[in-house]
Design an enzyme around this catalytic site. Sequence first.
Site, PDB file in Angstrom:
ATOM      1  N   ARG A  63       0.800  -1.077  -0.152  1.00 13.28           N
ATOM      2  CA  ARG A  63      -0.099  -0.083   0.084  1.00 13.28           C
ATOM      3  C   ARG A  63       0.833   1.183   0.040  1.00 13.28           C
ATOM      4  NH1 ARG A  63      -3.326  -3.409   3.687  1.00 13.28           N
ATOM      5  NH2 ARG A  63      -5.261  -3.278   3.109  1.00 13.28           N
TER       6      ARG A  63
ATOM      7  N   ARG B  89       0.754  -1.328  -5.334  1.00 12.71           N
ATOM      8  CA  ARG B  89      -0.328  -0.858  -5.838  1.00 12.71           C
ATOM      9  C   ARG B  89      -0.080   0.601  -5.978  1.00 12.71           C
ATOM     10  NH1 ARG B  89      -5.423  -0.722  -1.859  1.00 12.71           N
ATOM     11  NH2 ARG B  89      -4.357   0.336  -0.768  1.00 12.71           N
TER      12      ARG B  89
ATOM     13  N   GLU C 112     -12.352  -4.153  -6.903  1.00 14.11           N
ATOM     14  CA  GLU C 112     -13.000  -3.586  -5.767  1.00 14.11           C
ATOM     15  C   GLU C 112     -14.370  -2.728  -5.801  1.00 14.11           C
ATOM     16  OE1 GLU C 112     -10.030  -1.707  -3.510  1.00 14.11           O
ATOM     17  OE2 GLU C 112      -9.176  -0.670  -5.007  1.00 14.11           O
TER      18      GLU C 112
ATOM     19  N   ASN D  27     -12.336  -5.567   0.955  1.00 14.47           N
ATOM     20  CA  ASN D  27     -12.563  -4.532   1.921  1.00 14.47           C
ATOM     21  C   ASN D  27     -13.655  -3.487   1.191  1.00 14.47           C
ATOM     22  OD1 ASN D  27     -10.761  -6.168   3.519  1.00 14.47           O
ATOM     23  ND2 ASN D  27      -9.212  -4.413   3.153  1.00 14.47           N
ATOM     24  N   ASP D  28     -12.904  -3.085   0.151  1.00 19.23           N
ATOM     25  CA  ASP D  28     -13.958  -1.971  -0.697  1.00 19.23           C
ATOM     26  C   ASP D  28     -14.923  -2.882  -1.424  1.00 19.23           C
ATOM     27  OD1 ASP D  28     -13.049   0.547  -0.169  1.00 19.23           O
ATOM     28  OD2 ASP D  28     -11.347   0.269  -0.931  1.00 19.23           O
TER      29      ASP D  28
ATOM     30  N   ARG E 146     -17.429   0.861   4.945  1.00 25.05           N
ATOM     31  CA  ARG E 146     -16.503  -0.024   5.756  1.00 25.05           C
ATOM     32  C   ARG E 146     -16.319   0.258   7.180  1.00 25.05           C
ATOM     33  NH1 ARG E 146     -11.275  -0.068   2.062  1.00 25.05           N
ATOM     34  NH2 ARG E 146     -10.079  -0.543   3.712  1.00 25.05           N
TER      35      ARG E 146
ATOM     36  N   CYS F 141      -6.420  -9.779  -2.070  1.00 25.09           N
ATOM     37  CA  CYS F 141      -5.703  -8.888  -0.933  1.00 25.09           C
ATOM     38  C   CYS F 141      -6.540  -8.290   0.064  1.00 25.09           C
ATOM     39  CB  CYS F 141      -4.839  -7.980  -1.462  1.00 25.09           C
ATOM     40  SG  CYS F 141      -5.483  -6.777  -2.545  1.00 25.09           S
TER      41      CYS F 141
END
Length: 564
Positions: free
Chosen positions: A292, A328, A430, A453-454, A464, A501
């Site tokens: 990240r 990313r 995502e 997550n997204d 979230r 991920c």
Amino acid sequence: MTELGGVGVTPRTGYGIARWHDRTIDLGEPPAPEIVDPGDELAAFEQARDAARAALERERDRASERVGEAEAEIFDAHVQFLDDPQITDGVESAIEDGLPAAHAVRETFDGFVDQFEGMDGRMAERADDLRDVRDRLLRLLVDDESATEPSRTDGPDADERIVLLADRLTPSDTADLDPDRVAGIVTKAGGRTSHAAILARSLAIPAIVQVGDALETIADGDRVLVDGEDGRIVVDSDDEALEATAESGPEIRQGPVETTDGKHVEVAANLGGTGELTPAVESGADGVGLFRTEFLFLDRETPPTEDEQYDAVTDVLDAFTGDRVVVRTLDIGGDKPVPYLELPEESNPFLGERGIRLSLDRHRDLFETQLRALLRAAASEHGDGLAVMFPLVSTIPELEGALEAVDDVAADLADEGTEHARPELGVMIETPAAVLCADQVAERVEFLSIGTNDLTQYVMAVDRESEALADLHDPLHPPVLRAIRRTVEAGRAEGVRVGMCGEMAGDPDLTELLVGLGLDELSMSAVTVPAVKRRIEETSTDDAEDLAERALEADTRDEVRSLL
Ligand code: PEP
Ligand code: MG
């Protein structure tokens, strides 16, 4: 030998000497109101708040260095409680009614703690944060120096490793723990998603919560094994063998793992900064599935230079020589503001200018600088393993824009005669839009990586971050599973790798389901790598596929859970 059960938080095993953590502050009965001077008490409260705020800021910085920015934000939440007008008004009016500041703090905070505890799920867990702020203020008001300089793990003998037992632990108790001294944490209450639990996981300390009153059967000095994978606590004061088994934990497996029938699934680590590099290498991760990079941009006044970014990426490539490292590109906006970039104020930041949208428009300059660093890193000594992916893509033109930017930057570097190479390129899946056109995305790139997550946030239309709606933000809801399945099928049809991920990938209880859904790679926080590798080795692909088929047909999340 006694065995107790609870909910495992960190899938590791530890062994040490039990030590009850007791931070109860006994204020006694309040004095008669006529001998209390409200002016003095209001001033004392104000002073305690200032000192608490300063201590929280220091602890925030320390947590940010040790475990990461996201975890450090817990302390921001504490400052918010400290400054909450409802709470401060409550304390001030209790003082005006004749209570000393300490008693007024206890009375007011306890009222709010009760309210939070009466709520469901994660709201109830915020009660821990409130208790933490309350106790910090109380310690300041009764002049306990640990309020500003806490030393959480002092034991009678500084050489022995301890297993900390508590009714519950607060986030600041946990953030200050030294993993070299603390072999485990076990609490009577507290949730798996509470902030203290997230911190324990980030520090890789074996931890178990929700053991209940049975925990009282363990006394200071008992020798305790904490098996955070199975939620098991074994107490045995004589068994030497216990110590031997404890440290072996889920065995670290360096090298690739396969299912019982020989299907290879890659298990990679997520990195939120180069500080997490050593634990990731030591966890036995097969590579990095998500670096990240936005963490390089936080906590500073100006963006990192091209060379700084090049150095950070080549450090990771050098540490994972020969392995794949997926970087990313900048994913700011949403819940990751960067003050010096003056991002727009938006009413729905998660639906606004974030991820690739910013990179292609408002902050194209930052994107190009980052791509220059990445293309140069791809030509470095271990650059063969580099893969680059774009966050929050929701249209094909966005993807094409990003791919063109790579070509443009490569052309500039070639004109300058700067050494560079084209890394493998991929897209994070995502958004629902990316799932629905995953086939068209897969035609244009070399890999897909699902960010659950997204994806869960957007498929389920639930923030979230929402504590009240946390149950909706669960990737086990069948529509999310179907979105994952559809992405895998699209990738397979084009022959491109599909990884995951998001946090879902690191839950060992979901490994079989994810193998069954057909993921080629799972990437997670380093601490869960050994447990997930072990689960893969215990999984048969046929059984896993059968499980996935049944989960995809389920009507509800609870039905999916019961299948697991
Ligand atoms: C995700 O959305 O699942 C993801 C991995 O990215 P982040 O959590 O950084 O948004
Ligand atoms: Mg994301």
